[in-house]
Design an enzyme around this catalytic site. Structure first.
Site, short mmCIF file in Angstrom:
data_model
loop_
_atom_site.label_atom_id
_atom_site.label_comp_id
_atom_site.label_asym_id
_atom_site.label_seq_id
_atom_site.Cartn_x
_atom_site.Cartn_y
_atom_site.Cartn_z
N ARG A 53 0.84 -1.20 0.00
CA ARG A 53 0.00 0.00 0.00
C ARG A 53 0.87 1.24 0.00
O ARG A 53 1.55 1.54 0.98
CB ARG A 53 -0.94 0.00 1.21
CG ARG A 53 -1.94 1.15 1.17
CD ARG A 53 -3.07 0.95 2.18
NE ARG A 53 -2.64 1.19 3.55
CZ ARG A 53 -3.41 0.97 4.62
NH1 ARG A 53 -4.63 0.47 4.46
NH2 ARG A 53 -2.96 1.22 5.82
N SER A 111 -12.71 -2.88 0.46
CA SER A 111 -12.93 -2.30 1.78
C SER A 111 -14.40 -1.97 1.96
O SER A 111 -15.04 -1.40 1.07
CB SER A 111 -12.11 -1.03 1.95
OG SER A 111 -10.73 -1.31 1.92
N LYS A 120 -4.19 5.77 7.79
CA LYS A 120 -4.65 6.25 6.50
C LYS A 120 -5.19 7.67 6.64
O LYS A 120 -5.81 8.02 7.63
CB LYS A 120 -5.76 5.35 5.94
CG LYS A 120 -5.29 4.00 5.45
CD LYS A 120 -6.44 3.21 4.86
CE LYS A 120 -6.96 3.84 3.58
NZ LYS A 120 -8.03 3.05 2.95
#
Length: 220
Positions: A46, A117, A146
Site C-alpha cells: 500500500r 474495503s 490512512k
C-alpha cells in the site's frame, strides 16, 4: 493440455500491509522480508501517489513479488490493477471510491483475488453481489494510518459481517496487540495490524507472536 490456475485461498491469521511512513526508516522491501521471516502468509503493498512515482512503486513491487513468490506468500496490490498485472501479483485490493470490482475483474482475470474495503452492511452485501473474493471490515477502532479515513465502524459491524457475510474478511483499523483478542472473539479469522508490525523493533518476532495468538484463538 494446460489447465487454468486455481484462485489463491484467502489465509487466516495476520494480514500484513506495508506502510513506509511508519516503518522507522526501513524500506517496504526490508519490512516485507522481515514479515516473511516471521511467517506471514499474505502481504499487501500500500503506497499512495504522489509520495512515490509509479516507477518507484513498480521496482518495489517487483522486489517484493520475488520475495513472496519464493516464500509461497500471497501478494496483494492496493488500488492499482495495472501494477498488479505488471508484477503478476496474486490480487488487488480496492476501496469504495476506486474502480468497481467488476471492472477490476475484467482487467485482472478470473484467477486473481479481489478485496474490497467495506464500512457498513450495505457495502458488504454489495461486495458479495459484485463478485469480490474477500472484504475489509473497518476501521474497527480509530486509526491514523490512512488519511481521509472514515469514522470507526466498531465491533457491531464486525459482528454483522461475521454472522451474515459468506465471504472471507479481514478486520482492520486501530487493531493492536492489546485489543486483538476482542476482535478475534467477534469472529474474525484474519486481522490486520499495520503500525503494530511495521513499527516494531523486531518485525519477525512480532509477526510470530501475533500469528500464534490468532491461530490459538481460531483453534480454541
Amino acid at each position: 493440455m494446460t489447465f487454468p490456475s486455481a484462485k489463491p485461498t484467502f489465509p487466516a491469521g495476520v494480514y500484513g500491509i506495508t506502510a513506509e511512513k511508519f516503518s522507522a526508516g526501513r524500506t517496504n522491501i526490508e519490512v516485507a522480508r522481515e514479515m516473511i521471516a516471521g511467517g506471514i502468509r499474505l502481504i499487501q503493498y500500500r503506497e499512495k501517489r504522489p509520495a512515490k512515482s509509479f516507477a518507484e512503486m513498480l521496482a518495489e513491487c517487483r522486489a517484493i513479488r520475488a520475495l513472496t513468490r519464493e516464500a509461497g506468500v500471497l501478494f496483494i496490490i492496493n488500488d492499482y490493477p495495472d501494477l498488479a498485472l505488471l508484477v503478476d501479483a496474486d490480487g488487488v485490493h480496492v476501496g469504495q471510491d476506486d474502480f468497481p470490482v467488476p471492472e477490476v475483474r475484467r482487467l485482472i482475470g478470473p484467477d486473481k483475488l479481489i478485496g474490497l474495503s467495506t464500512h457498513e452492511p450495505a457495502q458488504a452485501a454489495a461486495a458479495v453481489a459484485a463478485g469480490a473474493d474477500y472484504i475489509g471490515v473497518g476501521p474497527i477502532f480509530s486509526t491514523q494510518t490512512k488519511e481521509d479515513v472514515c469514522a470507526p465502524v466498531g465491533l457491531e459491524y464486525l459482528d454483522h459481517v461475521a454472522c451474515t457475510c459468506p465471504l472471507p474478511f479481514v478486520a482492520i483499523g486501530g487493531i493492536k496487540e492489546h485489543n486483538l483478542g476482542q476482535v478475534m472473539a467477534r469472529g474474525a479469522a484474519t486481522v490486520c495490524l499495520v503500525t503494530e508490525i511495521v513499527g516494531a523493533a523486531d518485525i519477525a518476532a512480532t509477526v510470530r507472536r501475533l500469528q500464534a495468538a490468532c491461530l490459538a484463538s481460531i483453534n480454541a
